[in-house]
Design a protein around this motif. Structure first.
Motif, PDB file in Angstrom:
ATOM      1  N   LYS A  28       0.815  -1.216   0.000  1.00  0.00           N
ATOM      2  CA  LYS A  28       0.000   0.000   0.000  1.00  0.00           C
ATOM      3  C   LYS A  28       0.849   1.267   0.000  1.00  0.00           C
ATOM      4  O   LYS A  28       0.488   2.262  -0.650  1.00  0.00           O
ATOM      5  N   TYR A  29       1.987   1.241   0.718  1.00  0.00           N
ATOM      6  CA  TYR A  29       2.725   2.483   0.941  1.00  0.00           C
ATOM      7  C   TYR A  29       4.045   2.578   0.191  1.00  0.00           C
ATOM      8  O   TYR A  29       4.657   3.648   0.179  1.00  0.00           O
ATOM      9  N   ARG A  30       4.468   1.509  -0.450  1.00  0.00           N
ATOM     10  CA  ARG A  30       5.749   1.547  -1.166  1.00  0.00           C
ATOM     11  C   ARG A  30       5.741   2.593  -2.273  1.00  0.00           C
ATOM     12  O   ARG A  30       6.650   3.426  -2.374  1.00  0.00           O
ATOM     13  N   GLU A  31       4.729   2.580  -3.101  1.00  0.00           N
ATOM     14  CA  GLU A  31       4.671   3.518  -4.235  1.00  0.00           C
ATOM     15  C   GLU A  31       4.538   4.976  -3.796  1.00  0.00           C
ATOM     16  O   GLU A  31       5.253   5.840  -4.310  1.00  0.00           O
ATOM     17  N   PRO A  32       3.637   5.307  -2.851  1.00  0.00           N
ATOM     18  CA  PRO A  32       3.549   6.710  -2.417  1.00  0.00           C
ATOM     19  C   PRO A  32       4.870   7.247  -1.856  1.00  0.00           C
ATOM     20  O   PRO A  32       5.191   8.422  -2.045  1.00  0.00           O
ATOM     21  N   LEU A  78       8.031   6.020  -2.647  1.00  0.00           N
ATOM     22  CA  LEU A  78       8.998   6.109  -3.752  1.00  0.00           C
ATOM     23  C   LEU A  78       8.713   7.308  -4.646  1.00  0.00           C
ATOM     24  O   LEU A  78       9.628   7.961  -5.145  1.00  0.00           O
ATOM     25  N   ARG A  79       7.434   7.584  -4.835  1.00  0.00           N
ATOM     26  CA  ARG A  79       7.024   8.649  -5.755  1.00  0.00           C
ATOM     27  C   ARG A  79       7.552  10.017  -5.323  1.00  0.00           C
ATOM     28  O   ARG A  79       7.712  10.919  -6.143  1.00  0.00           O
ATOM     29  N   GLU A  80       7.822  10.190  -4.033  1.00  0.00           N
ATOM     30  CA  GLU A  80       8.267  11.497  -3.527  1.00  0.00           C
ATOM     31  C   GLU A  80       9.789  11.650  -3.514  1.00  0.00           C
ATOM     32  O   GLU A  80      10.311  12.590  -2.918  1.00  0.00           O
ATOM     33  N   GLY A  81      10.508  10.734  -4.164  1.00  0.00           N
ATOM     34  CA  GLY A  81      11.965  10.895  -4.297  1.00  0.00           C
ATOM     35  C   GLY A  81      12.723  10.669  -3.012  1.00  0.00           C
ATOM     36  O   GLY A  81      13.616  11.436  -2.650  1.00  0.00           O
ATOM     37  N   VAL A  82      12.397   9.594  -2.315  1.00  0.00           N
ATOM     38  CA  VAL A  82      12.969   9.337  -1.000  1.00  0.00           C
ATOM     39  C   VAL A  82      14.393   8.793  -1.048  1.00  0.00           C
ATOM     40  O   VAL A  82      15.133   8.887  -0.062  1.00  0.00           O
ATOM     41  N   ILE A  83      14.820   8.226  -2.192  1.00  0.00           N
ATOM     42  CA  ILE A  83      16.086   7.486  -2.257  1.00  0.00           C
ATOM     43  C   ILE A  83      17.307   8.332  -1.895  1.00  0.00           C
ATOM     44  O   ILE A  83      18.145   7.897  -1.093  1.00  0.00           O
TER      45      ILE A  83
END
Length: 393
Positions: free
Chosen positions: A280-284, A286-291
């Motif tokens: 549920k939360y992996r994509e939200p 990743l989408r915000e540029g967390v890396i």
């Protein structure tokens, strides 16, 4: 006829103690009680005078005396009762001076914090949170922040109904009142039963708004992230953060520019989300540029941050489980796997650059560590004496 407690009834020339023991900031003492500064005794006499104007002056004096002096806070502890009474009188002129005096009495003094609450101060203080006088509202919020630092007071403050009003301050208060309200709620959240009460007020949108607008390296940002991390333990909190526009992004931004403690709370919040429901939360996240922020934490964060960042990176890749022996489960392989899935050349390029820098920093740290160990293991007799060390000139 003059009041026995009027200013003119006090000695015109203060006495001084022959001993320096117990000397206050102003160095003025009563000759009969050398450990008690004259200014403290005078403030107490004014406070007990029964004259409203003199009591207001006493409150202002107490605020000044206790601003930086722990000793004066102890010596003026008996002022708590009369000051609380001033909060209850129907005179707005008395409220703020008394409240500010109590605030200074409570700073870094656990006994005074507890005494103020036990003396019945919470009822008027909480009523001031709803005041149209913004200065009084700010002072009341600051007072609750200080009083909530006491573990004894935390359940009493929540039982008094303060939490919903503090959340109202998050929404409508002045910038200073909002910052103090966040810190007060963060203090209260450490008492287990209070966290569910905070959650019921739906505070996430207001906390996120404060986090967006404050400096990411500030104490306010740290307390926002601390509160968010605690609220992520609940499904309602996680849903609220992802539904709030820019909510996850605000937390991610702290990873890159917050204090070490703020970043620890931020990565803890994101990790709790991903561990609760990775799909549920992996994509939200990743989408915000967390890396990039996570990569930096694996090298430069606190020990807890480093561990949490590595665990989160494992959860964010396509499969959270170790791959084959041909592709060992190294941090580089984990990140490369994530990078291959990121949409957008800018984000992927930034992540690759961060990975290269991380590897370089890691190598440099390892080299320095080896050099230090070699230096420690080198016998003293093998080292050049000072006169033999080559000069830079």
């Amino acid at each position: 006829m003059e009041s026995p407690h009027s200013p003119s009834s006090f000695p015109s020339s203060p006495s001084y103690s022959s001993s320096s023991e117990g000397q206050s900031a102003d160095g003025i003492f009563d000759a009969d009680e050398p450990r008690t500064p004259l200014a403290v005794r005078r403030a107490l006499q004014l406070l007990y005078s029964g004259d409203p104007e003199l009591q207001v002056q006493a409150a202002r004096d107490i605020r000044r005396l206790t601003k930086t002096s722990p000793r004066c806070r102890r010596q003026l502890s008996e002022a708590v009762g009369p000051l609380v009474s001033m909060l209850r009188v129907d005179s707005s002129e008395s409220h703020e001076p008394a409240l500010l005096a109590l605030l200074n009495l409570a700073v870094k003094d656990e006994k005074n914090k507890i005494n103020i609450v036990e003396s019945g101060a919470l009822e008027p203080i909480i009523s001031f949170l709803k005041s149209e006088d913004l200065n009084l509202q700010e002072s009341a919020t600051a007072s609750l922040l200080t009083l909530s630092a006491s573990s004894t007071n935390k359940p009493i403050i929540s039982a008094s109904g303060a939490i919903p009003l503090l959340v109202d301050i998050l929404r409508d208060g002045t910038p200073q009142a909002k910052a103090d309200a966040v810190m007060a709620l963060s203090n209260l959240s450490t008492y287990p039963n209070n966290l569910s009460i905070i959650l019921q007020t739906n505070p996430i949108p207001f906390i996120v708004n404060i986090l967006k607008t404050c400096k990411k390296s500030s104490k306010t940002a740290e307390k926002c992230c601390s509160l968010i991390e605690s609220l992520m333990e609940y499904d309602e909190g996680r849903i609220a953060l992802t539904l709030e526009e820019g909510g996850v992004l605000a937390v991610v931004e702290v990873l890159e520019s917050g204090t070490l403690q703020s970043r620890e709370h931020a990565v803890g919040a994101l990790l709790t989300m991903c561990e609760s429901d990775r799909c549920k939360y992996r994509e939200p996240i990743l989408r915000e540029g967390v890396i990039p922020g996570l990569l930096e934490l694996t090298v430069q964060g606190t020990p807890k941050s480093q561990s949490k960042a590595r665990t989160l990176l494992q959860l964010l890749r396509e499969s959270p489980y170790p791959r084959s022996e041909i592709q060992p489960d190294t941090l580089e392989n984990i990140v490369c796997n994530i990078i291959s899935q990121i949409d957008g050349d800018d984000q992927s390029g930034k992540a690759k650059k961060m990975l290269a820098e991380m590897v370089q920093v890691s190598m440099e740290q390892s080299l320095r560590h080896l050099q230090q160990r070699a230096l420690v293991c080198t016998p003293t007799s093998d080292l050049p004496i000072a006169s033999e060390v080559p000069s830079k000139s």
